[in-house]
Structure formats: C-alpha cells, structure tokens
Scaffold this motif. Structure first.
Motif, PDB file in Angstrom:
ATOM      1  N   ARG A  74       5.021  20.247  -9.708  1.00 46.27           N
ATOM      2  CA  ARG A  74       6.202  20.136  -8.845  1.00 46.27           C
ATOM      3  C   ARG A  74       7.093  19.012  -9.389  1.00 46.27           C
ATOM      4  NH1 ARG A  74       3.151  20.523  -3.066  1.00 46.27           N
ATOM      5  NH2 ARG A  74       5.160  19.765  -2.283  1.00 46.27           N
ATOM      6  N   PHE A  75       7.657  19.265 -10.570  1.00 50.81           N
ATOM      7  CA  PHE A  75       8.305  18.223 -11.371  1.00 50.81           C
ATOM      8  C   PHE A  75       9.591  17.713 -10.750  1.00 50.81           C
ATOM      9  CE2 PHE A  75       6.318  21.157 -14.635  1.00 50.81           C
ATOM     10  CZ  PHE A  75       5.132  20.461 -14.671  1.00 50.81           C
ATOM     11  N   GLN A  76      10.400  18.590 -10.187  1.00 51.91           N
ATOM     12  CA  GLN A  76      11.681  18.135  -9.647  1.00 51.91           C
ATOM     13  C   GLN A  76      11.478  17.275  -8.403  1.00 51.91           C
ATOM     14  OE1 GLN A  76      12.993  22.186  -9.750  1.00 51.91           O
ATOM     15  NE2 GLN A  76      14.668  21.731 -11.161  1.00 51.91           N
ATOM     16  N   GLU A  77      10.497  17.633  -7.572  1.00 48.77           N
ATOM     17  CA  GLU A  77      10.172  16.796  -6.416  1.00 48.77           C
ATOM     18  C   GLU A  77       9.713  15.410  -6.876  1.00 48.77           C
ATOM     19  OE1 GLU A  77       7.764  18.691  -3.181  1.00 48.77           O
ATOM     20  OE2 GLU A  77       7.792  20.397  -4.557  1.00 48.77           O
ATOM     21  N   THR A  78       8.852  15.407  -7.879  1.00 50.18           N
ATOM     22  CA  THR A  78       8.306  14.142  -8.375  1.00 50.18           C
ATOM     23  C   THR A  78       9.397  13.278  -8.975  1.00 50.18           C
ATOM     24  OG1 THR A  78       6.324  15.396  -8.946  1.00 50.18           O
ATOM     25  CG2 THR A  78       6.467  13.158  -9.771  1.00 50.18           C
ATOM     26  N   GLU A  79      10.296  13.905  -9.730  1.00 46.92           N
ATOM     27  CA  GLU A  79      11.373  13.141 -10.369  1.00 46.92           C
ATOM     28  C   GLU A  79      12.248  12.451  -9.322  1.00 46.92           C
ATOM     29  OE1 GLU A  79      15.372  12.458 -12.154  1.00 46.92           O
ATOM     30  OE2 GLU A  79      14.851  13.824 -10.512  1.00 46.92           O
ATOM     31  N   ARG A  83       5.323   0.857 -12.946  1.00 46.52           N
ATOM     32  CA  ARG A  83       4.536   2.075 -12.749  1.00 46.52           C
ATOM     33  C   ARG A  83       5.433   3.254 -12.385  1.00 46.52           C
ATOM     34  NH1 ARG A  83      -1.031   1.461  -9.509  1.00 46.52           N
ATOM     35  NH2 ARG A  83       0.331   1.045  -7.733  1.00 46.52           N
ATOM     36  N   MET A  84       6.422   3.026 -11.519  1.00 44.64           N
ATOM     37  CA  MET A  84       7.305   4.114 -11.130  1.00 44.64           C
ATOM     38  C   MET A  84       8.207   4.518 -12.299  1.00 44.64           C
ATOM     39  SD  MET A  84       5.965   4.435  -8.236  1.00 44.64           S
ATOM     40  CE  MET A  84       6.827   5.917  -7.786  1.00 44.64           C
ATOM     41  N   ALA A  85       8.578   3.548 -13.131  1.00 46.11           N
ATOM     42  CA  ALA A  85       9.370   3.883 -14.321  1.00 46.11           C
ATOM     43  C   ALA A  85       8.556   4.739 -15.281  1.00 46.11           C
ATOM     44  CB  ALA A  85       9.839   2.605 -15.017  1.00 46.11           C
ATOM     45  N   GLY A  86       7.274   4.415 -15.422  1.00 48.80           N
ATOM     46  CA  GLY A  86       6.401   5.248 -16.249  1.00 48.80           C
ATOM     47  C   GLY A  86       6.265   6.650 -15.688  1.00 48.80           C
ATOM     48  N   GLY A  87       6.167   6.750 -14.358  1.00 44.75           N
ATOM     49  CA  GLY A  87       6.109   8.059 -13.725  1.00 44.75           C
ATOM     50  C   GLY A  87       7.390   8.846 -13.956  1.00 44.75           C
ATOM     51  N   LEU A  88       8.538   8.165 -13.879  1.00 46.81           N
ATOM     52  CA  LEU A  88       9.816   8.835 -14.117  1.00 46.81           C
ATOM     53  C   LEU A  88       9.888   9.358 -15.553  1.00 46.81           C
ATOM     54  CD1 LEU A  88      12.612   9.657 -13.162  1.00 46.81           C
ATOM     55  CD2 LEU A  88      13.434   7.345 -13.770  1.00 46.81           C
ATOM     56  N   ALA A  89       9.393   8.570 -16.508  1.00 47.12           N
ATOM     57  CA  ALA A  89       9.373   9.033 -17.902  1.00 47.12           C
ATOM     58  C   ALA A  89       8.530  10.304 -18.033  1.00 47.12           C
ATOM     59  CB  ALA A  89       8.831   7.935 -18.811  1.00 47.12           C
ATOM     60  N   ALA A  90       7.412  10.337 -17.324  1.00 49.41           N
ATOM     61  CA  ALA A  90       6.558  11.533 -17.363  1.00 49.41           C
ATOM     62  C   ALA A  90       7.283  12.735 -16.762  1.00 49.41           C
ATOM     63  CB  ALA A  90       5.261  11.268 -16.604  1.00 49.41           C
ATOM     64  N   ARG A 101       0.832  -1.213   0.000  1.00 50.83           N
ATOM     65  CA  ARG A 101       0.000   0.000   0.000  1.00 50.83           C
ATOM     66  C   ARG A 101       0.870   1.268   0.000  1.00 50.83           C
ATOM     67  NH1 ARG A 101      -5.783  -0.653   0.739  1.00 50.83           N
ATOM     68  NH2 ARG A 101      -6.043  -2.711  -0.157  1.00 50.83           N
ATOM     69  N   VAL A 102       2.057   1.189   0.587  1.00 48.67           N
ATOM     70  CA  VAL A 102       2.953   2.334   0.586  1.00 48.67           C
ATOM     71  C   VAL A 102       3.423   2.641  -0.832  1.00 48.67           C
ATOM     72  CG1 VAL A 102       5.197   3.202   1.347  1.00 48.67           C
ATOM     73  CG2 VAL A 102       3.666   2.075   2.977  1.00 48.67           C
ATOM     74  N   TRP A 103       3.760   1.582  -1.602  1.00 46.59           N
ATOM     75  CA  TRP A 103       4.173   1.821  -2.993  1.00 46.59           C
ATOM     76  C   TRP A 103       3.016   2.358  -3.827  1.00 46.59           C
ATOM     77  CZ3 TRP A 103       8.888   2.577  -3.370  1.00 46.59           C
ATOM     78  CH2 TRP A 103       9.851   1.785  -2.724  1.00 46.59           C
ATOM     79  N   GLU A 104       1.820   1.869  -3.523  1.00 44.66           N
ATOM     80  CA  GLU A 104       0.678   2.340  -4.293  1.00 44.66           C
ATOM     81  C   GLU A 104       0.391   3.810  -4.015  1.00 44.66           C
ATOM     82  OE1 GLU A 104      -3.789   0.789  -5.570  1.00 44.66           O
ATOM     83  OE2 GLU A 104      -2.672  -0.255  -4.001  1.00 44.66           O
ATOM     84  N   VAL A 105       0.442   4.196  -2.760  1.00 42.77           N
ATOM     85  CA  VAL A 105       0.172   5.595  -2.452  1.00 42.77           C
ATOM     86  C   VAL A 105       1.316   6.481  -2.954  1.00 42.77           C
ATOM     87  CG1 VAL A 105       1.207   5.821  -0.132  1.00 42.77           C
ATOM     88  CG2 VAL A 105      -0.861   7.082  -0.691  1.00 42.77           C
ATOM     89  N   THR A 106       2.532   5.950  -2.988  1.00 44.53           N
ATOM     90  CA  THR A 106       3.657   6.709  -3.550  1.00 44.53           C
ATOM     91  C   THR A 106       3.393   7.037  -5.012  1.00 44.53           C
ATOM     92  OG1 THR A 106       5.222   5.633  -2.040  1.00 44.53           O
ATOM     93  CG2 THR A 106       6.137   6.696  -4.005  1.00 44.53           C
ATOM     94  N   TYR A 107       2.876   6.053  -5.748  1.00 44.65           N
ATOM     95  CA  TYR A 107       2.579   6.248  -7.172  1.00 44.65           C
ATOM     96  C   TYR A 107       1.517   7.335  -7.366  1.00 44.65           C
ATOM     97  CZ  TYR A 107       0.614   5.163 -11.772  1.00 44.65           C
ATOM     98  OH  TYR A 107       0.133   5.248 -13.050  1.00 44.65           O
ATOM     99  N   HIS A 108       0.440   7.263  -6.603  1.00 39.04           N
ATOM    100  CA  HIS A 108      -0.627   8.262  -6.741  1.00 39.04           C
ATOM    101  C   HIS A 108      -0.160   9.650  -6.290  1.00 39.04           C
ATOM    102  CE1 HIS A 108      -3.421   5.249  -7.949  1.00 39.04           C
ATOM    103  NE2 HIS A 108      -3.457   4.627  -6.782  1.00 39.04           N
TER     104      HIS A 108
END
Length: 1001
Positions: free
Chosen positions: A621-626, A649-656, A604-611
């Motif tokens: 807040r792109f630099q924080e997210t990256e 999912r986190m790799a997809g987020g990093l690409a974004a 659940r921690v990884w899931e909430v991290t993704y959201h």
C-alpha cells in the motif's frame, strides 16, 4: 462396518453362496437381522456400510458394488440416498446406468415409506415395513430366490438379533430417535466393538466430552442402531444420585421381580438380577448425564450386559469404565447436518457457519434452525452471533432441548458452588483468545501485587490443580500439554482449549469489578512473556503464540510501558515474519488508540507510526505509506530538527516509499543524505548506518548502477558478518543483495555459489516458507537459469511462486516478481498459452498496484510484447515494444539497463516486421549506450552485439556482420565460457532477447 462370516457348508443347493448387504449406518439393525436370516441358511454374508463421499462420482461408487462376490442386496431407505448428499436426479441417472445395465447383480428390500428416487424401481425392492418378522423373512427369501424353510431359522444355541420393527422385551426412558442424526460412524462402531469385546462384568463405556457436543444424541443413536441385540434397554437420567436410584429401581417390575414398594429393596433386586443375567442376560443400561462419578459409581450394575454412560467427566476411567471421547463434528459432518437442519443454505454457507461455531453440534442445530426461518445471510447471522448468543438468535429443537447459553449458565453455577477458583481461572481465560490458551503464562508471571482474589489461585499449586481439574472434569476446557501424561498436564497447565462460544458466554457473565482486575493480570502476563528481540527467529514461536491474545486483552488501552513495548515488538515480529495483513490491522488500531490515549506527538506514537508505515509498505500500500511518511517527516523536521532520530527514520521510510513508487532519483537523493548523516551521528558500524548503506545500494541497483551497488552491498555484508552472526537475518539479506549484484553484472557462477549457500542458511534460520527464504530461492532460480540449468530453474521458480502466493497473496511485489520470471520461463521453455495467460495476469495486477508510468508496468508490457511475438501477433507486439521503449526511456533515461533491454527487443521486432534499417540503427546505438553504461562484455551489451550482427545480415552486409559476430562470440566465450548456453545459442545464430526482471525490495 465391513465384515464377512463364512458358515458351514450347506447342502441345500443354493445357487448363490455369497450375499453382500449394502446399508446406511442408520439401518444397521435391519442389515444385522437380514444377515442373520441368510447365514442361518448357509449363505456367506458380507456387510458393507454405504458411504458416498461428495467428492466421488456416484456412478463409480455404485459400480464398485458390482465388484463384490455374489449378489448385492441393498437396504433401501431415505438414509441410503441422503448420504452425500445428492439430488434424486443424480441418483436416478446413476441407478439407470449401473443397475439398469446388470439388474441381476442387485436385489433390494425397502425399510421406509419415505419418497425415494424414481429409478429405485430398477432394484425392484420388496417392502418389509408394517409386518411381522415371519412375513418379512418370507418376502426377503422370495426376493433372493431362496426357499422359505423355517427349519433353517431355528438354532436355539445361537442368539439372534431382534427383528428391527419389534421392541425389546423391556424398553424405557429412551428419547425419540433424531432423524437428523449425522455422521459419527467411527464413534458408533468404536462404541459397539468396545462393548461387545469387553469381558463379562466389564462392559462399561463412557462417552465423554464438552456440553453440547452431542453425547446424548450419540447414545440414543447407539440404542436405536444396536438395540435389536438386547432384550432390555433402560435409559436413566443420572445427574443426581437420588434420581438415578429411583429410575433404576423402577426397572424391577419391568423385569418381573417380586419386591416391596421400597426403593432400596427394588434397587438391590435390580442390581442382583442384572448381575446374574436373569431373567435377561442381554441388557443395556444407559446412564445419561452422569457428570459426578463419585456420586453413583458404586451403584453401576455389573454382569453380562452393557452400561453406556454419557458424561462431561473423564474421571469415569478411575471406576473401571472404558472411555470414548466425543469430539465436535468433523467439518463434512457439520456441513451435512446444517444442510439437513437448514435446507435453504448452500454448502459454502454451511461450511462458513460450521467454521464460525467450531463444529459444535448443539450450536449447529440451534443456529441453523433459527437461520432456516430467517432471511439473513450467513455473514449477517455470524455478525449477530458475535454480539452474544441469546434466546432470540437460536431455535431450540426437541433433539437439543436446552439452549446453549442456558446450559452453560447452569454449569457455571455448579462450578461456583464446588471450586469457585475454577470460575476465576475460566474468567481469566476469556481475556485470551478462544481456542488454545497458554495459561502457563499466568503461572510464570511475577505474582507480586496480584489482586487478592487471584493471588491464592496463582500462588498455590494445589489450588491451581483443583481449579484446572474441575474445569477438565466438566469438559469446560481440554488440557493441551506436549508429550505429557495427564497428571503432568494438570500440574503444568501448559495450555487449555476453550470453545469460542463458551468463551463468549463466560466473558459476558463477568462482574465489572472482576473484568477490570482480570484484564490487567492477563496484560501483565503477556508483557512478561515478551522474549524481546523480535528479529531473532528463535523467538518467533513465542510471538506467534502471544499475538492472537492482544485483541482479547485489549492491550492497546493499557498505559503500562511494558505492555506498549510488547505491542511494538509484536509489530516488528509481524514485519520480519511476513504477517503483513495482521500487522497492518494491529498497527492501524494501535496508532489510532495511542493518539487518543497518549497525544499526537508522544514518542510512542511516532514509534508506532514508523512500524505501521513499514507494514503498510510491505503489504503493497505504497501511496498510503508515502503520505504518512511524508507528513511525519515534515512535522518532525519542523518540531525537532533534521538530526532527530524519529525524523531520520521517517525520512528513510519515505525513501523506501519513493523506491516502490518508481521515483528512483528522488529516493537516491534522500538515501545519499541519510547514509552520511547516520555515519556521522552513530559511526560506520552502527546498525542504523548499515541499514542506510544497504538502502543506498538497493536504490543504486534500481537505477542500473550495478557496480556501485555491489560496492555498497559488499561493505554492508562484510560489516554485518563482523558485527552480527553469520546467520543473522540481516546478514543473510545482505548476502542475497550481493549475489543479485553479481548476477546482474554477469558473474553467474560466482553468484550461484553464494546464493546456493545462502538459501541453505535461510531455510535453517527462517524456515522454507518465510518470504525472505523465498526471495533468496527466487534469485537462486535465476542464477541457475542464467547458468544454463533450465530444469532446476523451472522447478524452483514454480515452488517459489506457489510459496509466495500462499504467504503474501498474488498481488504482492515479491509474488509478482516471481510471476514475471515464471512467465518468461514458460514463454521460452514451456507452454506459450500458459505464458500468455500469466503475462496478461501479471500486467493487470501491476496496473492495479502501481501508478501509471511505473518502470515495473512498462517492463511487464515489454515482456508481454515478446509473448505476442511468440504467438504470431507481430504487429501488436511491435507497437507494444516501441511504446515500452519510449516510456522506459522517459521514466529512467535512455542509458538505464531497462531502457537498453527494451531497445534490444524493439530492434528485434523492427527486424521481424521488415524495418531492417531502423533495427540496425537501434542495435548500433544500443551497443554504444550499453558499453558506456555497463561495459563491453556485460551480458546485455553482448546481447546487443549479437543482435546487431543479425541486423547486418538482414541488410546483406555479410562482411561487417561476420566481424561483429566473431568479436561478440569471442567475448562471450571469454566471459561466460565457450559451452555456456548463451554462447552456444549465439553461435547457432539464435537472436537473443532481453527479459525484464523487476527488483523487489
């Protein structure tokens, strides 16, 4: 009050047949007495209650008085000049200008000894204070140049209002007048007309509302404002039957009734005398605090007089009483009241305090009084109040003598004694947010395994109705039920309204054992209300209702999987609905709390991290997210391997994140790995695969590879149309992407056709204010602009920009993209000064949001160079565009469409400053690069070709210029049409420019 009465014609030869009386509501009794004196002399009188809205010029309001027929008589008092409120200097200026210009139109009487603006002297007011009625009447007539003939004042058949300085014959128990009383004019007028218009024997009116709303203050003001129309005014405390009987019986000797000393006998005599109207028919009885109608309704007198009741209980309607609800103050009333109570506070301070206290008069009085004696700022004081109201942070006044917390503690004790279940229900309500509370969720939840204390309340409809009714009868809550009758509202209990300070007091007053049980019940109720599928817009109303209550139910501390699932669904809803700021706040708290509660590597921690990362990115807040996505990806890859779903999912987020930061090549590398990986793991048509395919298309578009992007976006759109509904948000999103591709490829008519249909669907599905609807409308505006519909494009661009500023703020990437378009449009088709201001603002906001060297910053500078060119700053514009060309080429390569566009503009500026050879050289190489990258007939290539012809003409190579121009014109006509605006402009030899357009995700 605004009314006129025309008397019978008078034969006294009075020159002025009409007098308009202008008065503050506080001085209504004086206006009524003066008007009566004038009407008895045959004059027509018009009453105008003075109102001075602070947003209207005082001079204009005073000048409006000169529009009245005849002469205007102003009843001067400090109250007349406090309405607004305005300074004495403002009043002096207005009086000199309006009254000084035409003093004969005005007259005045003074009914106060308080200091007044000095220019009141222009009104020459005559003083009516500290004298009897006869002398006051004589002075009034002298001021109006009327004969003082007392015979005209004698009309025994017509009752006259009492002289305001004279007390009624019988007066008792009335509290002193509140000199800080504010507003409430509509309520006072409604109360007056309801009583005056009632049939004989039916003049009973109940002012009802919650504790602290000012019912007693309103009743007291009614007495002082209209008391001159009564011969008897008697005020009794009616909280208990025994005290009510005693106080009403004490009226007997005042009425001159011959009775014994026994209360019962006196009470009967009083009721009989009031019923018969002897010795007085004009009587007013005020029953204050009559919260138990069942206890005293049988003792309420009837007769020709009036009964005014104050009560928390609207059940008086069942006992032949009219009802008038007393709400909290209107905000303008709150601000005016606070500034009288606390003169040191500014209007914004007062507004802030009123908002925090939800405009409740008792709280406004006691908090403003304390704050006026303190050095604290309003912000600091509100933070102090949030910790709980107590005697140390309020100041009790004579007007509101009972502290708020004390008043509610007394009431809660009374509720416990009568229907204890109502207190249980009230305590449950405090685990929802204050305000509108959807208590129906408690009734709709599964009632298995409920605490015994609550099982009966929630399972027994009759007990539920008793509890709700009890709270309603004491105005603790207000029922809210859509299109329902009162009985239906009680039965359904759809929602109730609970004031935040009542909420705070009840919550603080709760035993710890109840707290632990009740909070779990509310958490379960919220979780069971989760509709699931937060991407479905039909569920958004439900989520919007649930989200405000998550904090008060402390759902983040729950280990119940259903409650945790609710939190995750709410985060997804906030992302899709564009509620980014609230989503970031919830996501950040959830991540910190769950790491502590569940452990760093819990699923659940990884899931909430993704959201949370998605919301942070959407909030800009792109630099924080990256940093979050990169660290999570590295940890998950090391612990679980590359094909783990959380890692993907986190790799997809990093690409974004990389896309948003302008690192397009690095994003493409990730997207080109993710898409085939998802396809191999889950198949071609899995939603995760389609999302990865969509992202790959977007990255290709950012890299200027428009045809490749169109290919991926086409496949994504077709698959989503097949697998999802045509109006599914993801299908609609893909349609926008496809239409953008077509527009960037120069297929304007086709793009506009698709985009117009898509916008209609978006408005139906997502609503007109959703950020995705506005994104779709932005593309439609650009399609219209490219197609030549400048008026339609301009109107839509303005609406889109305003909508995005309201929804996302002025520094979001979507808002900035729309601001860029608006600035470019204003430069070419609007106000160049507005365009310059907008361009500078956009550039400054991009520089704060994005890292230096980002293509969007460079592109915004390139656009600004065109603005500088348009205002005549050629050299500055030339330097700026050359720097932009160099920076864009370094960031994205010389063949990227953004770099090609900068080159087109740089060539134009070189030509403009006289460097024609360098301009022609740059245009020529730009044509070659654009042809290779985009094709010979792409609009950007055609722009470069038309520009090159202009450069050749500047070099006096007319033959070659003509050849290049004719070939370009032929291709423009074939591609866009002979009557397209671009074709016509090129034919007229207007040099074309390129507008940078940021592609926001």
């Amino acid at each position: 009050m605004s009314e006129s009465r025309t008397p019978a014609p008078s034969g006294n030869g009075t020159a002025r047949q009409t007098v308009t009386i202008s008065f503050a509501g506080f001085n209504r009794a004086w206006a009524a007495w003066i008007g009566d004196r004038l009407e008895r002399r045959g004059l027509r009188v018009v009453y105008l209650r003075w109102d001075a809205p602070p947003d209207q010029p005082l001079t204009g309001l005073l000048r409006d008085l000169t529009l009245a027929e005849g002469r205007t008589l102003i009843v001067v008092s400090e109250w007349y000049f406090q309405l607004g409120p305005r300074t004495h200097d403002e009043w002096n200026a207005a009086l000199r200008e309006v009254v000084g210009a035409d003093p004969g139109r005005f007259a005045a009487v003074s009914v106060t000894n308080a200091p007044l603006p000095s220019a009141v002297a222009a009104l020459a007011p005559v003083d009516l204070t500290n004298m009897g009625a006869d002398e006051a009447e004589r002075r009034l007539m002298d001021r109006l140049d009327l004969p003082h003939d007392t015979r005209h004042g004698d009309d025994p058949g017509r009752p006259a209002p009492r002289f305001p300085a004279a007390m009624p014959d019988v007066w008792g128990g009335v509290p002193r007048r509140n000199t800080r009383f504010t507003g409430r004019e509509p309520l006072l007028n409604d109360a007056y007309h309801l009583l005056q218009g009632s049939d004989p024997g039916a003049g009973v009116l109940t002012l009802h509302g919650m504790s602290g709303v000012g019912k007693t203050q309103l009743a007291a003001e009614y007495v002082y404002r209209f008391g001159s129309e009564y011969d008897v005014v008697w005020w009794v405390n009616a909280e208990k039957r025994v005290s009510y009987r005693r106080l009403l019986a004490e009226l007997a000797p005042k009425l001159g009734l011959s009775t014994g000393a026994e209360y019962g006998e006196r009470l009967r005599a009083v009721r009989d005398a009031l019923r018969r109207g002897t010795p007085y028919s004009r009587w007013l009885l005020v029953l204050d605090g009559a919260d138990e109608p069942d206890q005293i309704w049988d003792l309420v007198p009837t007769g020709p007089g009036h009964v005014l009741i104050t009560s928390r209980n609207p059940e008086w309607s069942e006992h032949n009483s009219k009802l008038l609800e007393v709400p909290v103050y209107g905000r303008d009333e709150s601000v005016a009241f606070i500034r009288r109570r606390a003169p040191r506070l500014t209007e914004p301070d007062a507004d802030q305090l009123a908002q925090a206290l939800e405009d409740l008069p008792l709280l406004l009085d006691q908090t403003a009084g304390w704050l006026n004696d303190s050095d604290l700022s309003v912000e600091e004081y509100i933070a102090l109040l949030d910790g709980g109201i107590d005697q140390d942070v309020v100041k009790v006044s004579a007007d509101f003598p009972l502290a708020f917390q004390t008043a509610w503690s007394i009431l809660l004790n009374k509720l416990r004694e009568t229907v204890p279940e109502s207190v249980d229900l009230l305590r449950l309500c405090t685990f929802f947010a204050p305000g509108f509370i959807p208590v129906r969720l408690l009734k709709e939840m599964n009632h298995d395994d409920l605490p015994e204390q609550l099982a009966g309340l929630l399972d027994d409809p009759l007990l539920w109705n008793r509890a709700v009714n009890q709270l309603r009868q004491y105005s603790v809550v207000r029922l809210e039920s859509h299109e329902a009758t009162l009985d239906e509202a009680v039965a359904s209990g759809e929602s109730v309204y609970l004031h935040r300070m009542v909420h705070q007091i009840v919550h603080k007053d709760m035993p710890e054992a109840d707290r632990k049980e009740f909070i779990e019940v509310v958490r379960r109720a919220l979780a069971e209300a989760d509709p699931g599928r937060p991407t479905d817009t039909r569920n958004w109303d439900a989520y919007a209702e649930i989200v405000p209550h998550l904090k008060y139910a402390d759902v983040l501390r729950s280990k119940d999987r259903r409650v945790q699932g609710l939190v995750l669904n709410c985060l997804r809803y906030m992302l899709f609905a564009g509620e980014y700021t609230a989503g970031v706040n919830l996501g950040g708290r959830a991540l910190a709390t769950w790491r502590e509660l569940l452990g760093e590597s819990h699923p659940r921690v990884w899931e909430v991290t993704y959201h949370y990362a998605n919301l942070l990115r959407s909030a800009g807040r792109f630099q924080e997210t990256e940093a979050i996505d990169r660290a999570a990806r590295e940890q998950l890859r090391a612990e679980r391997g590359e094909h783990d779903l959380d890692h993907l999912r986190m790799a997809g987020g990093l690409a974004a994140d990389l896309r948003e930061l302008g690192q397009y090549d690095a994003a493409l590398e990730l997207d080109q790995w993710l898409y085939p990986t998802y396809r191999e793991l889950f198949g071609e048509h899995d939603s995760r695969t389609l999302n990865a395919q969509n992202n790959l298309g977007f990255t290709l578009r950012l890299l200027g590879r428009y045809e490749q992007a169109r290919g991926f976006d086409t496949r994504t759109l077709e698959a989503r149309r097949q697998l999802l509904k045509g109006r599914h948000p993801w299908t609609l999103f893909s349609e926008v992407s496809y239409a953008v591709d077509l527009r960037l490829l120069g297929r304007y008519a086709e793009a506009e056709s698709i985009q117009a249909k898509n916008v209609r669907e978006y408005r139906i599905v997502m609503g007109p204010d959703n950020q995705n609807t506005l994104r779709a409308e932005h593309n439609l505006a650009l399609c219209r602009l490219r197609g030549g519909d400048r008026a339609g494009a301009g109107e839509l661009l303005t609406r889109v920009l305003e909508g995005l500023e309201r929804k996302l703020g002025d520094s979001h990437t979507h808002t900035l993209a729309a601001a860029v378009s608006q600035s470019c449009f204003a430069r070419e088709h609007g106000d160049i000064d507005q365009a310059r201001e907008a361009s500078e603002s956009v550039l400054a906001r991009y520089e704060l949001l994005l890292p230096e060297g980002h293509p969007f910053i460079i592109g915004a500078r390139a656009n600004h160079a065109l603005v500088l060119r348009s205002v005549g700053e050629r050299d500055h514009a030339h330097v700026l565009i050359e720097q932009s060309l160099a920076d864009m080429s370094a960031a994205l390569g010389e063949t990227h469409p953004y770099a090609l566009g900068c080159a087109v503009n740089a060539a134009a500026l070189r030509n403009l400053v006289g460097d024609t050879e360098a301009a022609a050289d740059l245009s020529q190489i730009t044509i070659l690069r654009a042809t290779d990258t985009l094709g010979r007939t792409h609009p950007l290539t055609l722009t470069a070709r038309v520009a090159y012809a202009a450069d050749l003409r500047a070099l006096r190579d007319r033959q070659q210029a003509e050849k290049v121009e004719q070939e370009a014109l032929a291709d423009l006509a074939a591609t866009l049409g002979p009557q397209h605006v671009h074709t016509i402009s090129a034919r007229s030899r207007n040099r074309p420019y390129w507008d940078f357009e940021p592609q926001a995700s």
